[in-house]
Design an enzyme around this catalytic site. Structure first.
Site, PDB file in Angstrom:
ATOM      1  N   CYS A  75       8.938  49.157  55.242  1.00  0.00           N
ATOM      2  CA  CYS A  75       8.080  50.139  54.819  1.00  0.00           C
ATOM      3  C   CYS A  75       6.663  50.039  54.734  1.00  0.00           C
ATOM      4  O   CYS A  75       6.129  48.998  53.910  1.00  0.00           O
ATOM      5  CB  CYS A  75       8.706  50.597  53.570  1.00  0.00           C
ATOM      6  SG  CYS A  75       7.688  52.080  52.808  1.00  0.00           S
ATOM      7  N   CYS A  78       5.231  50.337  51.238  1.00  0.00           N
ATOM      8  CA  CYS A  78       5.628  49.102  50.340  1.00  0.00           C
ATOM      9  C   CYS A  78       4.562  47.966  50.656  1.00  0.00           C
ATOM     10  O   CYS A  78       3.967  47.345  49.955  1.00  0.00           O
ATOM     11  CB  CYS A  78       6.736  48.825  50.627  1.00  0.00           C
ATOM     12  SG  CYS A  78       8.042  50.159  50.012  1.00  0.00           S
ATOM     13  N   TRP A 505     -12.265  30.945  36.321  1.00  0.00           N
ATOM     14  CA  TRP A 505     -13.521  30.280  36.223  1.00  0.00           C
ATOM     15  C   TRP A 505     -14.651  30.762  37.116  1.00  0.00           C
ATOM     16  O   TRP A 505     -14.285  31.244  38.246  1.00  0.00           O
ATOM     17  CB  TRP A 505     -13.193  28.720  36.594  1.00  0.00           C
ATOM     18  CG  TRP A 505     -14.453  27.708  36.597  1.00  0.00           C
ATOM     19  CD1 TRP A 505     -14.946  27.102  35.527  1.00  0.00           C
ATOM     20  CD2 TRP A 505     -15.124  27.636  37.910  1.00  0.00           C
ATOM     21  NE1 TRP A 505     -15.964  26.208  35.873  1.00  0.00           N
ATOM     22  CE2 TRP A 505     -16.342  26.355  37.224  1.00  0.00           C
ATOM     23  CE3 TRP A 505     -15.496  27.949  39.125  1.00  0.00           C
ATOM     24  CZ2 TRP A 505     -17.182  25.882  38.040  1.00  0.00           C
ATOM     25  CZ3 TRP A 505     -16.403  27.211  39.781  1.00  0.00           C
ATOM     26  CH2 TRP A 505     -17.071  26.269  39.405  1.00  0.00           C
TER      27      TRP A 505
END
Length: 816
Positions: A75, A78, A505
């Site tokens: 998809c 998706c 960081w």
């Protein structure tokens, strides 16, 4: 409300049994078959992947609420939504005891029944499963859910608050608190810090921060609405949102942060004294660290990079990890070649280290063939050729990568630091390929990095986005963002050092300009400032040289190691040579000696004058005793005329078959070895030279027949004792053949040395039978045997004779 607050507060304590159960199925999910990895998500994404085998245990009767995405890997929507869902998983990482994220690929045939059972008809579909969901529950779908992390986060909080009696036990209360509750808070809760988030009713900052801190001990978070006028007036709150630390007795103080936002609050609260992650030991001081590590603690600046860490990483990488491959070939050889090439070009090391890396790189580039052995690679790495000013220090000396325990940080920290330094150094090179350093790192981790799961996670990240890197700055950014993703995934893991927690960081303290806030209040990195910080932090000029071993000492240790290896190798070769000699003596014993003629021919080929040899036989009249003289190593003006025919015969024999020599002498064939017994006695006991009158004359002796004898020179019995066989030498008496004093002295010294070597050789070999055989012919041995037999027979005859005589003389007594 008070009842619910009390109930929620009691649920703030984490249940170890339930957390252990959750950890078990999480581990099982990480070990799923490769078919699961074929979808849009991997184990590195911190998303539980559902299968028919684990779907019920994850979604039904669970202690945590679960958000599930039902998708199809083909998809397009998706695929477009998957990066957002991955970012959401990283954002909600600290919420895991209360809220979990899962996904299932409905395109996989094995998952078809699962998706049908939950009434999935379109993709992607998000559903929320409450804690302790009952069998048959299909979840609550998210209608028109947002496609951004912030909107999804708020949607999950809204669904989380819909819990009634089945509130997740790990989730703290999310409803606003009151002044009455705060008055008795420290009586019912054993915490050191209480953070109050003052905000408006529609704000989600307080609830987000409450879930962000639920995995930490000694701190609790409560939200206070702007309408709670009593607390607002008491604390003097004028800004919303704002954070205040509340203590027993009504004491309070405002938490100072750069920006009043969720991320800055979370970072500051986690760094408060006494606040530790659940299940983790509290941080210790430097004094405690000194006693808890195998090496003495080295004070260091946390905002700097140390060359000692980089050299220690190279040592462990090349001498430990690569050494695990006895034979390096194929993809591993390509990976090693690329890795060394990048190090030789971009590593900002000391001259001795750079010389070594260039030497190894040159050797690999010139290597022909599809494989190499690590032993050959190690010889170049250890500079066995002893090239000047070339060495890689052995051993590790961690400084900036030290850990509070020996199993914390160290090599993984060094690898990340090395990779960052290489990417930054590559930006300073002209016409450099942006993928060069990243590709070399990817191949090295894939082929050699010891932690295989770590290598798999790194490969997943590389496969996902490394190909999009098209500039040198993008390479620096990719590695930095990937490092932060790993920090997010490992935060709270057993491998996390409590003194060096995994954070995003650089921290706001280290680089305040790197952090900024979006209009909606979410955190955002300032990429321009972050790039400037990275280029400065990992530049070669910023690397500290503290705690490095002196180059002179490194080279001295290398020479000492090389010398000891050479001595050990020579000793080993000596032992092997002795073993071969012993084996040869056992399989091929020396039973014969070369002839006199072979000795003379050998001496001629070595550039020395021929030897004199006088052979005598007892066929001459008068029964005079025979003596043979053999001067080994002695020089004469020319060979005797009677010895020349024998020399010609010996030369032809020697060309047919050459016999080995022992310590300056040649072994004679047994059938031709005719020596007087006195000569052997003299040889064995090294008797001194016999004092014989020089004027005495003897006739020359020969083994030739009488018809073949020719007139020869008259010989005098010499003063020397032959060094090889101990025989008295026969020397010509003519004046023109006499040796001068210097030549005689030289011959005596040579004979004495030959005699010593011969004696040492016999004693070392210990071959008594071989020694006794020297100087005896078969005739001598036969005579000895015959004499021994005749003596035995004589004794036996005498015994029989006397025994019979004794019987005759015995008195016979007659019986009456």
């Amino acid at each position: 409300m008070a009842r619910r607050c009390g109930r929620a507060t009691s649920r703030f304590t984490l249940y170890s049994r339930e957390i252990a159960t959750l950890a078990v199925w999480l581990c099982l999910c990480l070990l799923l078959p490769s078919a699961v990895e074929a979808g849009l998500y991997t184990a590195s994404d911190q998303i539980v992947q559902l299968t028919p085998g684990n779907v019920e245990s994850v979604l039904l009767n669970s202690t945590a609420a679960t958000v599930v995405e039902f998708y199809a890997s083909w998809c397009g929507h998706c695929i477009a939504f998957s990066p957002v869902y991955k970012s959401l998983a990283r954002d909600l990482k600290e919420w895991k005891p209360a809220v979990d994220l899962a996904a299932v690929d409905c395109a996989a045939e094995e998952n078809r029944k699962v998706c049908i059972s939950y009434s999935i008809r379109g993709y992607p579909t998000l559903k929320f499963f409450h804690a302790y969901s009952k069998a048959g529950s299909t979840g609550k779908p998210f209608r028109d859910f947002p496609r951004d992390v912030r909107g999804l986060r708020h949607k999950i909080i809204d669904q989380l608050e819909t819990h009634s009696e089945t509130w997740p036990p790990a989730c703290p209360p999310l409803e606003p608190t009151s002044e009455a509750e705060l008055d008795s808070f420290f009586e019912t809760n054993n915490v050191q810090h209480l953070a109050l988030i003052f905000e408006e009713a529609k704000s989600y900052v307080g609830r987000e921060l409450t879930l962000d801190l639920l995995q930490f001990e000694n701190i609790a978070v409560r939200r206070v609405l702007k309408t709670e006028e009593g607390l607002v007036t008491k604390l003097g709150v004028t800004e919303f949102p704002s954070c205040y630390l509340y203590y027993p007795g009504g004491n309070f103080t405002r938490l100072k942060v750069k920006v009043e936002a969720r991320m800055f609050y979370s970072y500051a609260l986690q760094r408060l004294q006494g606040v530790v992650r659940s299940g983790k030991p509290p941080p210790v001081t430097t004094d405690g660290l000194t006693n808890s590590t195998e090496d003495p603690w080295r004070p260091f600046n946390r905002s700097r990079v140390y060359m000692a860490d980089l050299e220690s990483t190279l040592h462990y990488s090349l001498r430990m990890e690569v050494a695990a491959h006895t034979i390096i070939k194929g993809e591993a050889l390509i990976a090693l070649t690329k890795y060394i090439a990048v190090l030789a070009e971009y590593f900002p090391g000391r001259p001795v280290v750079m010389n070594l890396l260039k030497s190894v790189n040159s050797w690999l580039q010139n290597h022909i063939g599809g494989e190499i052995s690590y032993d050959a690679f190690k010889e170049i790495l250890d500079n066995s050729a002893q090239s000047p000013d070339t060495a890689l220090p052995e051993g590790v000396r961690w400084v900036g990568c030290q850990g509070s325990q020996p199993h914390f940080r160290r090599y993984p920290c060094g690898v990340w630091t090395l990779f960052h330094v290489l990417t930054v150094q590559a930006t300073n090179a002209e016409d450099s390929d942006p993928q060069e350093v990243l590709y070399a790192m990817r191949k090295y981790v894939q082929s050699f990095f010891g932690c295989r799961l770590c290598a798999e996670h790194f490969e997943n990240m590389a496969r996902e986005s490394m190909t999009d890197v098209d500039t040198l700055s993008a390479a620096v950014f990719w590695l930095w963002s990937s490092h932060n993703r790993v920090n997010n995934r490992l935060a709270g893991a057993l491998s996390e050092d409590p003194n060096f927690p995994k954070i995003q960081w650089p921290s706001p303290e280290m680089c305040p300009a790197c952090h900024m806030v979006k209009d909606n209040g979410d955190h955002q990195w300032n990429k321009d400032q972050a790039l400037s910080f990275l280029l400065s932090y990992f530049s070669s000029s910023s690397i500290l040289k503290d705690y490095l071993e002196d180059e002179v000492q490194i080279l001295a240790k290398q020479r000492e190691k090389h010398t000891s290896q050479q001595l050990a190798l020579e000793a080993q070769k000596h032992i092997e040579r002795k073993a071969r000699e012993a084996l040869d003596l056992m399989t091929h014993p020396l039973t014969s000696q070369p002839t006199v003629e072979e000795e003379e021919e050998e001496e001629e080929e070595e550039g020395e004058e021929p030897q004199d040899e006088a052979m005598a036989d007892e066929e001459e009249e008068g029964g005079e005793g025979a003596a043979a003289a053999d001067e080994i190593g002695g020089k004469t003006s020319e060979p005797s005329p009677w010895a020349k025919p024998e020399m010609e015969v010996g030369r032809s024999r020697r060309q047919a078959h050459r016999k080995p020599s022992i310590v300056g002498m040649r072994m004679r064939d047994v059938q031709e070895d005719i020596v007087d017994l006195d000569s052997f006695v003299n040889q064995h006991y090294k008797a001194k030279a016999l004092q014989v009158a020089a004027s005495s004359r003897v006739r020359p002796r020969t083994l030739q027949r009488k018809v073949e004898q020719e007139s020869g020179p008259v010989f005098g019995l010499g003063m020397e004792l032959d060094g090889g066989l101990g025989m008295v030498g026969l020397q010509p008496m003519e004046a023109d053949l006499e040796l001068d004093v210097a030549q005689q002295t030289k011959r005596l010294q040579k004979r004495e040395l030959t005699s010593q070597n011969f004696g040492e050789e016999l004693s070392r070999r210990g071959r008594w039978m071989s020694m006794l055989n020297i100087g005896f012919s078969k005739v001598d041995i036969s005579l000895c045997v015959i004499l021994y037999f005749m003596s035995t027979m004589c004794l036996l005859a005498m015994y029989v004779f006397f025994k019979n005589r004794l019987k005759l003389r015995r008195v016979k007594i007659s019986l009456p």
